[in-house]
Design an enzyme around this catalytic site. Structure first.
Site, PDB file in Angstrom:
ATOM      1  N   TYR B 212       0.814  -1.221   0.000  1.00 55.05           N
ATOM      2  CA  TYR B 212       0.000   0.000   0.000  1.00 55.05           C
ATOM      3  C   TYR B 212       0.850   1.274   0.000  1.00 55.05           C
ATOM      4  CZ  TYR B 212      -3.978  -3.039   0.837  1.00 55.05           C
ATOM      5  OH  TYR B 212      -4.939  -4.005   0.712  1.00 55.05           O
ATOM      6  N   HIS B 263      -5.832  -1.607   9.350  1.00 56.12           N
ATOM      7  CA  HIS B 263      -5.552  -2.074   7.998  1.00 56.12           C
ATOM      8  C   HIS B 263      -5.235  -0.900   7.075  1.00 56.12           C
ATOM      9  CE1 HIS B 263      -5.793  -4.238   4.205  1.00 56.12           C
ATOM     10  NE2 HIS B 263      -5.563  -5.314   4.945  1.00 56.12           N
ATOM     11  N   PRO B 264      -4.163  -1.000   6.293  1.00 56.37           N
ATOM     12  CA  PRO B 264      -3.693   0.155   5.529  1.00 56.37           C
ATOM     13  C   PRO B 264      -4.365   0.368   4.180  1.00 56.37           C
ATOM     14  CG  PRO B 264      -2.154  -1.666   5.288  1.00 56.37           C
ATOM     15  CD  PRO B 264      -3.256  -2.159   6.185  1.00 56.37           C
ATOM     16  N   CYS B 265      -5.412  -0.391   3.872  1.00 60.40           N
ATOM     17  CA  CYS B 265      -5.905  -0.331   2.494  1.00 60.40           C
ATOM     18  C   CYS B 265      -6.429   1.054   2.107  1.00 60.40           C
ATOM     19  CB  CYS B 265      -6.976  -1.398   2.252  1.00 60.40           C
ATOM     20  SG  CYS B 265      -8.402  -1.255   3.329  1.00 60.40           S
ATOM     21  N   ARG B 266      -6.871   1.851   3.113  1.00 59.88           N
ATOM     22  CA  ARG B 266      -7.397   3.175   2.774  1.00 59.88           C
ATOM     23  C   ARG B 266      -6.497   4.311   3.274  1.00 59.88           C
ATOM     24  NH1 ARG B 266     -10.747   4.645  -0.737  1.00 59.88           N
ATOM     25  NH2 ARG B 266     -11.667   6.205   0.621  1.00 59.88           N
TER      26      ARG B 266
END
Lengths: 348, 320
Positions: B212, B263-266
């Site tokens: 990410y 969680h780093p997705c955003r």
């Protein structure tokens, strides 16, 4: 005021609290499994004959730092890095991760037992005395002046059950009892004791000490304050020069405690050192504490106490009394992260 | 559910192996960081907030694209004085308001999640990302977390109650602050004016997520007696809108065991929004301050943990 309240009472110390990180047990397990196999034979690591069914690691370290939050004392932490990564590293003198200001190293000894029965059967009183004697020897031999961290020496007894991934352990922070209890004459926040110039100069000097990778891990130090309010921090080995230069002298140390009415545990052996090596009678000390990582004169304490070692303890041969076991053993189960079967299930 | 996540992790791992790390800065355009920008921002965090330090971690777990002695950042022994649920009722508006500014009109934005009073909102800045958009794709997040401390095997663990200190020397020790009513000197008999708290603490660590291209935050909790906190209990300290959605328990890249992680997705998208807000206020964001901004954003997810992320740095004053 707090000074009136403190005057004339026995100086009491906030005990150390330990925290053993999961990584410590992973490292110990791989040491046992990879280097030793599962057999129970003792390993002569320390050069002295060992009892069967346990090994000791004379070179483990743990870490602490000055208190950095007004509401939470710092604790003494055992991490993976507290142990060598394999037994080949044993010969060299321990590299102690100097330079990390949040991980000031303290030497210690691990006694790992291979059965619960042998853990229970340990003579904890004589172990404590034995470790305390090491501290007294280091005071008398002047080793403390070269490496003051030995004053905070700790030890841990453990039973690592690698079939169930259960780790039973009990820590001690030996404190020498070398005379009647110290009497506190005064204990106040540094800000109330020093004038503004002194407080500013001292903060600057302490921040510089903490920022240098050479001194940041040095837990015990000397503070000289000149008549022009200028503060200087010096190494313990300079105590004689400091005593003779006519400046105000305080014995400083990194205080893990956040309590405003009590200094932390590391002061206990420091007072023993001071009374046996430097001076007895009335002394001043500085409990150094931080806020957000910087010197804080509101949290740091300045104390004045009267100390007097008993005659016996001036004799290097004496075996001093000692205290310092944590109140209870602790047990942790790491099957979740260690058991290959469980790992396989959670990976499925 | 779990399978989806595992497939994704495998995919992510493969991508990370075959793609090189980002070298061109896309900080302002995408809110992401290159490896060297991460190190730069980390150096600045350590310098300005010295309770943070770089760690080298286990040799076997080192990432070759990061310097050996700068694998991840950590701050330890951070107090968590109360649970998030009680926090949400009395959120002090001071912290998050400055950066995240305003609520969505529908009340679904960042600030709503920690109970910012509605009347403080203004319409100056348009919608910051909503909770919905920050959730990992539905159902992909959670693994069950079996008991951490033995569970079914408990009967095999020696019973500590039967194993008290028989003759505690310390009993007669007058110099311990926790006096001596009971058989050991640590047992609390503290002065009445004592404000010492028995509180949870956290080790907060930040790793670089190569996939990410953002930092990633991990939480390792300890209970009041400094024993590791079951990951399940960590969720009590996370904003309830995020628990089990954006915050999940996973393997830490450098430390053993399961740890709670945001969680780093955003992260890139949220950071981009924050950067846009700053630019719209006439502030030129600097990449070495990324982690201060990032930690302010994380503070809205984990409002109870008092780690250092504040500093007197000039972001320009907000325009209201």
């Amino acid at each position: 005021s707090s000074s009136d309240k403190g005057s004339g009472r026995i100086l009491q110390f906030d005990p150390f609290q330990s925290l053993v990180d999961e990584g410590f047990w992973h490292r110990l397990s791989s040491l046992k499994l990879d280097s030793l196999g599962l057999d129970q034979s003792p390993i002569p690591l320390t050069g002295t004959p060992l009892l069967p069914s346990f090994f000791s690691l004379a070179f483990s370290v743990c870490f602490y730092a000055p208190c950095s939050h007004p509401k939470v004392s710092n604790r003494l932490t055992l991490l993976a890095e507290s142990l060598p990564s394999d037994f080949k590293e044993l010969q060299f003198s321990l590299e102690r991760a100097h330079g990390n200001r949040n991980r000031c190293p303290v030497p210690g000894t691990l006694y790992n037992m291979n059965t619960f029965e042998s853990f229970k059967a340990l003579d904890r009183d004589s172990l404590l005395k034995k470790e305390a004697k090491k501290i007294l020897d280091d005071i008398h031999s002047a080793k403390v002046e070269e490496d003051s961290a030995v004053l905070s020496r700790f030890f841990i007894i453990s039973f690592a059950d690698l079939k169930k991934w259960n780790f039973l352990h009990w820590l001690a922070f030996p404190a020498l009892v070398v005379g009647p209890p110290a009497v506190v004459l005064n204990l106040r926040p540094a800000r109330e004791v020093f004038n503004q110039g002194e407080a500013q100069s001292l903060s600057a000097a302490l921040n510089e000490w903490r920022n240098s990778s050479l001194t940041t891990g040095v837990l015990y130090f000397l503070v000289s304050i000149a008549s022009n309010s200028r503060a200087t921090i010096r190494q313990l080995k300079d105590w004689k020069a400091c005593q003779d230069d006519g400046q105000k002298l305080l014995f400083g140390f990194y205080d893990p405690s956040c309590r405003l009415d009590n200094p932390g545990w590391p002061l206990r052996n420091y007072l023993a050192f001071i009374s046996l090596r430097c001076q007895d009678g009335k002394i001043q000390f500085l409990c150094y504490r931080e806020k957000r990582g910087f010197a804080d004169m509101g949290l740091s304490l300045v104390g004045e106490a009267v100390i007097s070692p008993s005659k016996d303890c001036r004799d290097p041969q004496c075996v001093p009394k000692a205290v310092g076991w944590e109140p209870k053993p602790k047990s942790i189960n790491l099957a979740e992260s260690m058991n290959p079967e469980r790992l396989a299930v959670s990976a499925a | 559910m779990v399978l989806t996540q595992r497939l994704h992790e495998a995919f992510k791992g493969t991508v990370e192996r075959i793609t090189g790390p980002r070298t061109v800065s896309a900080f302002k355009e995408k809110g992401v960081l290159s490896v060297s920008e991460f190190v730069l921002a980390g150096d600045n965090l350590v310098a300005k907030c010295p309770t943070w330090s770089w760690e080298a971690g286990e040799t076997s777990k080192r990432k070759s694209y990061l310097p050996d002695d700068k694998q991840y950042l950590i701050t330890r022994n951070v107090p968590c004085l109360r649970r998030a649920s009680s926090m949400e009722e009395e959120y002090d508006a001071a912290g998050g308001e400055f950066l995240l500014g305003n609520d969505d009109d529908d009340g679904d934005g960042w600030l709503a999640t920690h109970g910012m009073p509605k009347e403080t909102k203004s319409s100056e800045v348009e919608g910051l990302p909503s909770m919905e958009s920050l959730e990992i794709s539905k159902g992909a997040a959670i693994r069950s977390i079996p008991a951490y401390f033995g569970g079914e095997e408990e009967e095999d663990i020696p019973d500590m109650e039967d194993y008290e200190d028989p003759e505690n020397l310390i009993e007669t020790d007058t110099a311990s602050a926790h006096a001596t009513l009971q058989s050991t000197y640590f047992v609390a008999n503290e002065p009445e004016d004592d404000n010492i708290l028995r509180t949870r603490t956290y080790d907060v660590s930040i790793t670089y997520d190569k996939y990410y291209q953002t930092p990633r935050v991990w939480l390792t909790g300890y209970d009041e007696s400094r024993m590791p906190l079951q990951p399940e209990l960590v969720f009590e300290d996370v904003s309830q809108d995020h628990a089990r959605k954006t915050v999940t328990t996973e393997d830490h890249p450098h430390l053993p065991g399961k740890h709670a992680s945001v969680h780093p997705c955003r992260h890139g998208a949220v950071m981009k929004k924050i950067i846009d807000v700053l630019i719209s206020r006439g502030v030129e964001p600097e990449v070495d301050k990324y982690l201060f901004l990032f930690l302010k954003f994380i503070a809205s997810v984990v409002p109870t943990i008092e780690y250092d992320y504040t500093m007197d740095f000039d972001l320009g004053s907000s325009s209201h």
